[in-house]
Design an enzyme around this catalytic site. Sequence first.
Site, short mmCIF file in Angstrom:
data_model
loop_
_atom_site.label_atom_id
_atom_site.label_comp_id
_atom_site.label_asym_id
_atom_site.label_seq_id
_atom_site.Cartn_x
_atom_site.Cartn_y
_atom_site.Cartn_z
N SER A 195 32.16 -78.37 -39.27
CA SER A 195 33.37 -78.62 -39.00
C SER A 195 33.67 -79.09 -37.59
O SER A 195 34.20 -78.44 -36.66
CB SER A 195 34.21 -77.20 -38.97
N HIS A 233 34.08 -80.93 -34.00
CA HIS A 233 35.31 -81.30 -33.01
C HIS A 233 34.75 -81.87 -31.77
O HIS A 233 33.54 -82.14 -31.76
CB HIS A 233 36.12 -79.86 -32.71
N HIS A 288 31.40 -80.70 -30.14
CA HIS A 288 30.18 -80.99 -30.78
C HIS A 288 30.07 -82.58 -30.21
O HIS A 288 28.75 -83.09 -30.00
CB HIS A 288 30.22 -81.31 -32.31
N GLY A 324 25.65 -76.07 -26.31
CA GLY A 324 26.89 -75.87 -25.58
C GLY A 324 27.01 -74.38 -24.68
O GLY A 324 26.54 -73.46 -25.17
N GLU A 325 27.62 -74.67 -23.59
CA GLU A 325 27.68 -73.38 -22.54
C GLU A 325 28.82 -72.67 -23.22
O GLU A 325 29.35 -71.62 -22.91
CB GLU A 325 28.10 -73.76 -21.25
N ARG A 372 36.15 -72.36 -35.36
CA ARG A 372 37.17 -71.02 -35.89
C ARG A 372 38.63 -71.05 -35.61
O ARG A 372 39.53 -70.52 -36.15
CB ARG A 372 36.83 -69.84 -35.14
P1 AMP Z 1 28.67 -74.29 -33.75
O1 AMP Z 1 28.89 -75.60 -34.69
O2 AMP Z 1 29.89 -73.67 -33.39
O3 AMP Z 1 27.42 -73.52 -34.21
O4 AMP Z 1 28.10 -75.07 -32.53
C1 AMP Z 1 27.14 -76.07 -32.51
C2 AMP Z 1 27.04 -76.53 -30.84
O5 AMP Z 1 28.10 -76.93 -30.28
C3 AMP Z 1 26.43 -75.13 -30.18
O6 AMP Z 1 25.55 -75.61 -29.39
C4 AMP Z 1 27.80 -74.71 -29.47
O7 AMP Z 1 27.63 -74.05 -28.13
C5 AMP Z 1 28.32 -76.22 -29.31
N1 AMP Z 1 29.79 -76.06 -28.98
C6 AMP Z 1 30.62 -75.44 -29.89
N2 AMP Z 1 32.06 -75.46 -29.26
C7 AMP Z 1 31.93 -76.18 -28.08
C8 AMP Z 1 32.78 -76.64 -27.22
N3 AMP Z 1 34.12 -76.46 -27.28
N4 AMP Z 1 32.31 -77.31 -25.99
C9 AMP Z 1 30.91 -77.68 -26.08
N5 AMP Z 1 29.82 -77.47 -26.99
C10 AMP Z 1 30.36 -76.55 -27.80
#
Ligand code: AMP
Length: 270
Positions: A28, A30, A33, A143-144, A182
């Site tokens: 998903s 955005h 990512h 990501g932070e 989300r």
């Molecule tokens: P996820 O797909 O939500 O598990 O996230 C994958 C990676 O993308 C993780 O390292 C997250 O911290 C990073 N991430 C998610 N949202 C953001 C954002 N808004 N800005 C920067 N990195 C993000």
Amino acid sequence: MKILIKNKDINEALKKVSNLGFVPTMGSLHKGHEYLIKQSQKRCKQTLVSIFVNPTQFNNKKDYLSYPKNLKKDLNILKKLKVNFVYIPNKKDIYSFKRKKKIILKKENKVLCAKSRKGHFEGVIDIMDRLTNIIKPNKIFMGEKDYQQLLLVKKFIEKKYEIKIVPCKTVRNKNKLALSSRNQLLDKRDLIKAGKIAKDLFHFKIFLRNKKKTKSLLQKKKELLKKKFDIKIDYLEIRKKNNLKSSSTIRNSKIFIAYFINKVRLIDNF
Ligand code: AMP
């Protein structure tokens, strides 16, 4: 762009690749990512993105089942970004072997999300260990936005492997809301509300700059946010940036929040 499913596809495709950047995701995709991917492309010769919604890091089955998925759109985004490899493993392959040493969080680490989502980070560290072992990248971009996850994974992976975890800033929309998969579960009104909460906490951080004792201010802010936005707050805390130990001032520290809008749990840090 090569799509890899099986572990043996990975071994074959990555045999001659040096300086590989790895961006783990749950799909998903955005702009958050995308930013991680661009950082990897800047610093590494080739980039691999994984898409895997890891069941073991969800402490709630409903949450796992409702996690947004959109593989077709994700692949289009990755193609446009000219990513070299996409790894879409299946559960069976990833969990085909049992780990030797159980992952146990130290008591001092059981704060924030580790306190309210039992087993979550154990699942995250385990999957990151498995993916790292299979992919063997040179750098991993994270990501932070998920700050506690970043610190815990960094500690574990950099201790076990000769790999650098590269932290990347949080990408936000024009209303200051941190992008998140989300967010798709929220309607327009709730998205605006979440943006207002983020803006409020940015201002609150500035307000806290010269304050020595923040505990009561934090408590007041929590009550105010609950009333003003009709949300349930899991935690609103100030903790040290480097080790997440509790902090009474904003110096070298961050504000961490986890809250529910309707049934959707959002986290952020400032
Ligand atoms: P996820 O797909 O939500 O598990 O996230 C994958 C990676 O993308 C993780 O390292 C997250 O911290 C990073 N991430 C998610 N949202 C953001 C954002 N808004 N800005 C920067 N990195 C993000």
